[in-house]
Design an enzyme around this catalytic site. Structure first.
Site, PDB file in Angstrom:
ATOM      1  N   ARG A   1      59.989  53.935  50.016  1.00  0.00           N
ATOM      2  CA  ARG A   1      59.738  54.938  48.978  1.00  0.00           C
ATOM      3  C   ARG A   1      60.916  55.911  48.962  1.00  0.00           C
ATOM      4  NH1 ARG A   1      56.002  60.220  49.049  1.00  0.00           N
ATOM      5  NH2 ARG A   1      56.163  60.697  46.851  1.00  0.00           N
TER       6      ARG A   1
ATOM      7  N   ASP B   1      45.021  73.349  53.428  1.00  0.00           N
ATOM      8  CA  ASP B   1      43.996  72.314  53.350  1.00  0.00           C
ATOM      9  C   ASP B   1      42.773  72.833  52.602  1.00  0.00           C
ATOM     10  OD1 ASP B   1      41.657  70.628  54.142  1.00  0.00           O
ATOM     11  OD2 ASP B   1      43.264  69.541  55.167  1.00  0.00           O
ATOM     12  N   PHE B   2      42.389  72.103  51.556  1.00  0.00           N
ATOM     13  CA  PHE B   2      41.293  72.579  50.706  1.00  0.00           C
ATOM     14  C   PHE B   2      39.964  72.682  51.442  1.00  0.00           C
ATOM     15  CE2 PHE B   2      41.535  73.741  46.314  1.00  0.00           C
ATOM     16  CZ  PHE B   2      42.884  73.605  46.071  1.00  0.00           C
TER      17      PHE B   2
ATOM     18  N   HIS C   1      47.340  64.077  39.764  1.00  0.00           N
ATOM     19  CA  HIS C   1      47.554  63.675  41.159  1.00  0.00           C
ATOM     20  C   HIS C   1      47.565  64.953  41.996  1.00  0.00           C
ATOM     21  CE1 HIS C   1      49.589  61.205  44.398  1.00  0.00           C
ATOM     22  NE2 HIS C   1      49.839  62.439  44.803  1.00  0.00           N
TER      23      HIS C   1
ATOM     24  N   ASN D   1      57.648  55.136  54.271  1.00  0.00           N
ATOM     25  CA  ASN D   1      57.820  56.412  53.575  1.00  0.00           C
ATOM     26  C   ASN D   1      58.378  57.384  54.606  1.00  0.00           C
ATOM     27  OD1 ASN D   1      57.607  58.761  52.157  1.00  0.00           O
ATOM     28  ND2 ASN D   1      55.437  58.539  51.626  1.00  0.00           N
TER      29      ASN D   1
ATOM     30  N   GLY E   1      44.382  63.243  47.642  1.00  0.00           N
ATOM     31  CA  GLY E   1      43.457  63.897  48.583  1.00  0.00           C
ATOM     32  C   GLY E   1      42.469  64.864  47.957  1.00  0.00           C
TER      33      GLY E   1
ATOM     34  N   GLU F   1      40.553  63.170  44.672  1.00  0.00           N
ATOM     35  CA  GLU F   1      39.535  62.161  44.993  1.00  0.00           C
ATOM     36  C   GLU F   1      38.337  62.739  45.736  1.00  0.00           C
ATOM     37  OE1 GLU F   1      41.402  58.795  47.029  1.00  0.00           O
ATOM     38  OE2 GLU F   1      43.131  59.023  45.709  1.00  0.00           O
TER      39      GLU F   1
ATOM     40  N   HIS G   1      56.101  61.328  41.769  1.00  0.00           N
ATOM     41  CA  HIS G   1      54.791  60.691  41.958  1.00  0.00           C
ATOM     42  C   HIS G   1      54.589  59.578  40.930  1.00  0.00           C
ATOM     43  CE1 HIS G   1      52.880  64.604  43.783  1.00  0.00           C
ATOM     44  NE2 HIS G   1      53.323  63.820  44.735  1.00  0.00           N
TER      45      HIS G   1
ATOM     46  N   ARG H   1      54.203  74.520  47.930  1.00  0.00           N
ATOM     47  CA  ARG H   1      55.195  74.764  46.859  1.00  0.00           C
ATOM     48  C   ARG H   1      54.591  75.628  45.755  1.00  0.00           C
ATOM     49  NH1 ARG H   1      56.305  68.594  45.894  1.00  0.00           N
ATOM     50  NH2 ARG H   1      56.152  68.037  48.079  1.00  0.00           N
TER      51      ARG H   1
ATOM     52  N   GLU I   1      49.675  54.202  46.660  1.00  0.00           N
ATOM     53  CA  GLU I   1      51.110  54.091  46.396  1.00  0.00           C
ATOM     54  C   GLU I   1      51.735  52.944  47.188  1.00  0.00           C
ATOM     55  OE1 GLU I   1      51.029  58.417  47.035  1.00  0.00           O
ATOM     56  OE2 GLU I   1      52.770  58.483  45.712  1.00  0.00           O
TER      57      GLU I   1
HETATM   58  P1  ADP Z   1      49.941  63.837  50.562  1.00  0.00           P
HETATM   59  O1  ADP Z   1      49.895  62.320  50.478  1.00  0.00           O
HETATM   60  O2  ADP Z   1      50.624  64.498  49.415  1.00  0.00           O
HETATM   61  O3  ADP Z   1      50.351  64.374  51.897  1.00  0.00           O
HETATM   62  P2  ADP Z   1      47.053  63.667  50.218  1.00  0.00           P
HETATM   63  O4  ADP Z   1      46.952  62.979  48.931  1.00  0.00           O
HETATM   64  O5  ADP Z   1      46.689  62.929  51.446  1.00  0.00           O
HETATM   65  O6  ADP Z   1      48.458  64.353  50.404  1.00  0.00           O
HETATM   66  O7  ADP Z   1      46.160  64.995  50.128  1.00  0.00           O
HETATM   67  C1  ADP Z   1      46.073  65.867  51.197  1.00  0.00           C
HETATM   68  C2  ADP Z   1      45.201  67.039  50.836  1.00  0.00           C
HETATM   69  O8  ADP Z   1      43.955  66.585  50.295  1.00  0.00           O
HETATM   70  C3  ADP Z   1      44.813  67.893  52.038  1.00  0.00           C
HETATM   71  O9  ADP Z   1      45.757  68.872  52.317  1.00  0.00           O
HETATM   72  C4  ADP Z   1      43.502  68.495  51.575  1.00  0.00           C
HETATM   73  O10 ADP Z   1      43.774  69.723  50.923  1.00  0.00           O
HETATM   74  C5  ADP Z   1      42.959  67.533  50.566  1.00  0.00           C
HETATM   75  N1  ADP Z   1      41.744  66.854  51.047  1.00  0.00           N
HETATM   76  C6  ADP Z   1      41.659  65.758  51.800  1.00  0.00           C
HETATM   77  N2  ADP Z   1      40.354  65.438  52.026  1.00  0.00           N
HETATM   78  C7  ADP Z   1      39.624  66.348  51.401  1.00  0.00           C
HETATM   79  C8  ADP Z   1      38.209  66.590  51.251  1.00  0.00           C
HETATM   80  N3  ADP Z   1      37.308  65.776  51.808  1.00  0.00           N
HETATM   81  N4  ADP Z   1      37.830  67.649  50.528  1.00  0.00           N
HETATM   82  C9  ADP Z   1      38.734  68.460  49.956  1.00  0.00           C
HETATM   83  N5  ADP Z   1      40.060  68.303  50.058  1.00  0.00           N
HETATM   84  C10 ADP Z   1      40.496  67.269  50.767  1.00  0.00           C
END
Ligand code: ADP
Length: 389
Positions: free
Chosen positions: A80, A271-272, A197, A14, A319, A322, A169, A230, A374
């Site tokens: 990808r 980041d959440f 997603h 990727n 992320g 889940e 996606h 975005r 993926e």
């Molecule tokens: P991508 O593949 O699009 O880069 P991911 O599916 O890996 O992204 O998701 C990344 C995001 O998931 C992070 O920026 C964060 O906001 C969120 N994330 C990852 N782990 C956690 C967690 N334990 N609790 C809350 N949010 C999380």
């Protein structure tokens, strides 16, 4: 004879503008042998000068981890590719002609396709004897109904410039919806599903009997839900207004909407986990970013319940989907009348890398947390291409 008994592997690549993710997958067993993420490609202080250096480094890392690609039984390299345009809606074996076609598609996806093409060119050079296969993020949504695919703009202009809603996606939406059906022990084609997603990029889809009826991303992955950087949906007039009034150029506006908007634009943080910590400490902009994110998500869930008419299952993945029980709770609380009743205890204990049901047993619509994969989906697509199916 030994090679026939050894497990066949697929290297999934990727390739982004400044990063390269790779994973060595054993598609039959559904396991990952090794993976890595090389960042800051081409940046001034980075030791990784370009994509060629990045891929060489990936091979070195794989060898150090015990997987020498020269001796491993590598069946294919899966790439990808974000945008398949109107031309590509199936995983496609790459040759010079296809690569040239992909280059042409870069006008449709200037931020996403050029780095993927670069990754393909470099990988084909380094592994010339292995089949290389492109798997497209748009493929699953290629047959969206015209009512969902068309923008209500001048039709001739749209046709001339291939402007439609493509959706992205797709590999994840398909994989997750198939996993959900298997978990519920129901036929894929008998279920109406919503897939959410939620990663750095975020998208929603409505899938009826295995066929996508709508999805939130459009011509590019900018439309729809609020994302890490975005904007998701905005009034298109914002663009012309900024151009006219703030004298911003088109590339500057494009970059602002793609890289400096969403959660980062509202709160300076994408980041959440850190966003929650900021909210705890009383940060108002973090609270606003969270509220806008969840409000948009609820709006799409409501819209897709209506698009489907009858919904069997809603799945959260990626992320945030889940791992973030708070987002899941806030997106779905108070809509029992629409058929969704969350079990708060199940919701809190989900997210262990396993598929889990987080709705109550009595909830008319099942709500699931489904880990996406993926890379595995891409690896399996590659094996199907090789098998000619
Ligand atoms: P991508 O593949 O699009 O880069 P991911 O599916 O890996 O992204 O998701 C990344 C995001 O998931 C992070 O920026 C964060 O906001 C969120 N994330 C990852 N782990 C956690 C967690 N334990 N609790 C809350 N949010 C999380």
């Amino acid at each position: 004879m030994t090679t026939e008994t050894r497990a066949r592997l697929v290297l999934v690549i990727n390739s982004g503008s400044s990063s390269l993710k790779y994973q060595l997958v054993e598609p039959d067993a559904g396991v990952s042998r090794a993976s890595g993420h090389i960042e800051r490609i081409g940046e001034e202080s980075s030791p990784v000068a370009d994509h060629q250096a990045a891929l060489r480094l990936a091979f070195k890392q794989l060898t150090e981890a015990g997987s020498n690609l020269q001796t491993a039984d590598l069946a294919a390299v899966g790439h990808r590719v974000v945008h398949g345009g109107n031309e590509f809606h199936h995983p496609t074996l790459l040759d010079d002609v296809v690569v040239a076609e992909l280059k042409k598609l870069s006008t449709l996806a200037p931020l996403h396709n050029p780095p993927a093409v670069k990754g393909i060119e470099v990988a084909r050079k380094l592994l010339p004897d292995i089949p290389h296969i492109a798997v497209f993020d748009t493929a699953f949504f290629h047959d969206l109904p015209p009512a969902a695919a068309a923008y209500a703009i001048d039709r001739r202009l749209a046709e001339r410039w291939q402007i439609r809603r493509y959706g992205f996606h797709g590999t994840s939406h398909r994989y997750v919806s198939e996993q959900a059906a298997a978990f519920l022990e129901r036929s894929y084609h008998s279920l109406n599903q919503i897939v959410l997603h939620l990663g750095n990029g975020a998208s929603a889809s409505a899938i009826a009997g295995g066929r996508p009826l709508d999805t939130s991303m459009g011509l590019t992955p900018l439309e729809g839900l609020v994302m890490g950087t975005r904007s998701g949906d905005i009034d298109p007039s914002v663009v012309s207004y900024l151009w006219r009034s703030a004298q911003m150029g088109v590339d500057e506006i494009d970059s602002m909407l793609n890289h400096r908007s969403g959660l980062v634009g509202l709160a300076g943080e994408r980041d959440f986990r850190r966003l929650h910590a900021m909210i705890e400490s009383g940060d108002n902009s973090a609270q606003l970013a969270y509220d806008v994110f969840v409000h948009r998500l609820r709006k799409y869930i409501g819209a897709y319940l209506a698009v489907l008419g009858h919904t069997d299952v809603v799945s959260f993945t990626a992320g945030i989907g889940e791992n973030d029980a708070t987002v899941r709770r806030d997106a779905l609380t108070g809509i029992g009348e629409l058929g969704i009743v969350l079990d708060q205890r199940r919701n809190l204990s989900a997210g262990t890398g396993q598929i889990a049901r987080i709705s109550t047993d009595a909830s008319p619509i099942a709500v699931l947390v489904v880990p996406t994969n993926e890379e595995l989906a891409i690896a399996r697509d590659c094996m199907h291409v090789l098998a000619g199916s």
